[in-house]
Scaffold this motif. Structure first.
Motif, PDB file in Angstrom:
ATOM      1  N   GLY A 157     -52.409  -5.158 -74.854  1.00 61.59           N
ATOM      2  CA  GLY A 157     -53.397  -4.911 -75.906  1.00 61.59           C
ATOM      3  C   GLY A 157     -54.729  -5.518 -75.513  1.00 61.59           C
ATOM      4  N   ASN A 158     -55.363  -6.224 -76.443  1.00 60.10           N
ATOM      5  CA  ASN A 158     -56.611  -6.925 -76.125  1.00 60.10           C
ATOM      6  C   ASN A 158     -56.294  -8.123 -75.236  1.00 60.10           C
ATOM      7  N   LEU A 159     -56.813  -8.078 -74.007  1.00 59.01           N
ATOM      8  CA  LEU A 159     -56.480  -9.091 -73.002  1.00 59.01           C
ATOM      9  C   LEU A 159     -57.750  -9.757 -72.491  1.00 59.01           C
ATOM     10  N   ILE A 160     -57.669 -11.069 -72.259  1.00 59.19           N
ATOM     11  CA  ILE A 160     -58.764 -11.830 -71.654  1.00 59.19           C
ATOM     12  C   ILE A 160     -58.218 -12.547 -70.429  1.00 59.19           C
ATOM     13  N   ILE A 161     -58.945 -12.451 -69.312  1.00 63.55           N
ATOM     14  CA  ILE A 161     -58.588 -13.181 -68.098  1.00 63.55           C
ATOM     15  C   ILE A 161     -59.792 -14.042 -67.713  1.00 63.55           C
ATOM     16  N   ILE A 162     -59.539 -15.324 -67.504  1.00 65.28           N
ATOM     17  CA  ILE A 162     -60.612 -16.266 -67.165  1.00 65.28           C
ATOM     18  C   ILE A 162     -60.333 -16.890 -65.809  1.00 65.28           C
ATOM     19  N   TYR A 163     -61.351 -16.866 -64.938  1.00 65.76           N
ATOM     20  CA  TYR A 163     -61.257 -17.514 -63.628  1.00 65.76           C
ATOM     21  C   TYR A 163     -61.851 -18.912 -63.740  1.00 65.76           C
ATOM     22  N   HIS A 164     -61.072 -19.914 -63.279  1.00 64.68           N
ATOM     23  CA  HIS A 164     -61.489 -21.309 -63.431  1.00 64.68           C
ATOM     24  C   HIS A 164     -61.890 -21.971 -62.115  1.00 64.68           C
ATOM     25  N   GLY A 165     -61.823 -21.233 -61.028  1.00 63.76           N
ATOM     26  CA  GLY A 165     -62.132 -21.824 -59.733  1.00 63.76           C
ATOM     27  C   GLY A 165     -60.882 -22.368 -59.069  1.00 63.76           C
ATOM     28  N   ASP A 166     -60.965 -22.563 -57.753  1.00 63.20           N
ATOM     29  CA  ASP A 166     -59.860 -23.103 -56.964  1.00 63.20           C
ATOM     30  C   ASP A 166     -58.599 -22.259 -57.085  1.00 63.20           C
ATOM     31  N   GLY A 167     -58.779 -20.951 -57.328  1.00 66.42           N
ATOM     32  CA  GLY A 167     -57.644 -20.041 -57.397  1.00 66.42           C
ATOM     33  C   GLY A 167     -56.959 -19.965 -58.748  1.00 66.42           C
ATOM     34  N   TYR A 168     -57.439 -20.706 -59.752  1.00 66.54           N
ATOM     35  CA  TYR A 168     -56.799 -20.722 -61.068  1.00 66.54           C
ATOM     36  C   TYR A 168     -57.364 -19.631 -61.976  1.00 66.54           C
ATOM     37  N   MET A 169     -56.444 -18.957 -62.679  1.00 63.30           N
ATOM     38  CA  MET A 169     -56.819 -18.000 -63.718  1.00 63.30           C
ATOM     39  C   MET A 169     -55.852 -18.157 -64.885  1.00 63.30           C
ATOM     40  N   THR A 170     -56.332 -17.894 -66.093  1.00 67.14           N
ATOM     41  CA  THR A 170     -55.479 -17.893 -67.272  1.00 67.14           C
ATOM     42  C   THR A 170     -55.584 -16.549 -67.978  1.00 67.14           C
ATOM     43  N   TYR A 171     -54.447 -16.089 -68.536  1.00 72.19           N
ATOM     44  CA  TYR A 171     -54.353 -14.810 -69.224  1.00 72.19           C
ATOM     45  C   TYR A 171     -54.053 -15.056 -70.705  1.00 72.19           C
ATOM     46  N   TYR A 172     -54.722 -14.294 -71.579  1.00 69.28           N
ATOM     47  CA  TYR A 172     -54.530 -14.409 -73.022  1.00 69.28           C
ATOM     48  C   TYR A 172     -54.326 -12.994 -73.562  1.00 69.28           C
ATOM     49  N   GLY A 173     -53.082 -12.659 -73.973  1.00 64.45           N
ATOM     50  CA  GLY A 173     -52.781 -11.282 -74.335  1.00 64.45           C
ATOM     51  C   GLY A 173     -52.375 -11.080 -75.782  1.00 64.45           C
TER      52      GLY A 173
END
Length: 259
Positions: A181-197
């Motif tokens: 559905g409505n999804l947010i992906i955030i890049y935090h640097g150093d290879g880290y990402m978080t997903y919010y679905g």
């Protein structure tokens, strides 16, 4: 043999008939000039029509190349933003968290595990709980590759509950997907990402800069979802990491059979 041609003009009424005498040379010129003009026109068409076609093709290719160049420039700007964000989070300080057990993964670039079992995080490590709720589904394995069936945790919360960014970063995706559905992906640097679905709606757009704890959306039931909850994932390069390693306090509100 006559060297002249006479042309008679006879009107339909009773007016006087007129005649014109043309020399043989003039008649040849009169016939030759249009013929030569026609030949020249044909030669011009044969010579320049392919060039006109080539010009049209080149113009079309130029437009395509110009469009692609603009896309490359946009991507370059996006990459520069992400690079600047990476530099920012690398130079920022985060918080310390206590874990019930020592994580099985040790990466000098992402964490240090001292003897007192406290992990010291830099600001690009997810360290802010995205939402206050109960765990209804865990991640299958603590560390997994892309093929993991359920690569994160489901956090049940009331519809409309604010969702916070787990760390500072740049939004690399904010939109609709069939599954999430409505999804947010955030890049935090150093290879880290978080997903919010499964969000009710997203409050951020692509390339927005967010700080740790910023509200980025609201809990919803969009996509393939059986009820209001947040599907939350943490990625490091091409692998997912169990969010419960980073947020052990969720274990106190674990409703799964593993609890």
């Amino acid at each position: 043999m006559s060297k002249k041609f006479t042309i008679f003009i006879i009107p339909e009424d009773d007016s006087e008939t007129r005649s014109f005498s043309l020399g043989k040379t003039f008649m040849r010129i009169l016939i030759t000039v249009p013929f030569l003009a026609l030949v020249i026109l044909l030669l011009v068409l044969i010579t320049y029509l392919p060039k006109i076609s080539d010009y049209d093709d080149l113009s079309l290719k130029y437009e395509v190349l110009a469009s692609e160049r603009m896309k490359v420039l946009d991507l370059t700007k996006s990459l520069e933003k992400i690079t600047h964000m990476d530099d920012f989070v690398r130079n920022s300080l985060g918080a310390n968290f206590h874990f019930n057990e020592t994580p099985k993964i040790i990466d000098s670039a992402l964490m240090v595990i001292p003897e007192n079992n406290i992990i010291s995080f830099s600001d690009n490590i997810p360290s802010f709980p995205p939402v206050d709720g109960f765990i209804s589904q865990r991640m299958e394995n603590r560390f997994s590759n892309i093929g993991e069936a359920h690569g994160g945790i489901d956090i049940v919360a009331k519809k409309g509950t604010p969702i916070s960014s787990a760390s500072a970063g740049v939004v690399v995706f904010s939109g609709w997907t069939y599954e999430m559905g409505n999804l947010i992906i955030i890049y935090h640097g150093d290879g880290y990402m978080t997903y919010y679905g499964h969000n009710q709606n997203n409050l951020v757009s692509r390339l927005d800069m967010v700080k740790r704890g910023d509200v980025i959306g609201y809990v919803g039931n969009t996509g393939l979802s059986s009820g209001p909850h947040l599907h939350f994932e943490i990625w490091k390069d091409d692998s997912t990491i169990d969010p419960l390693i980073f947020f052990p306090n969720y274990l106190k509100k674990d409703l799964t059979f593993k609890n």
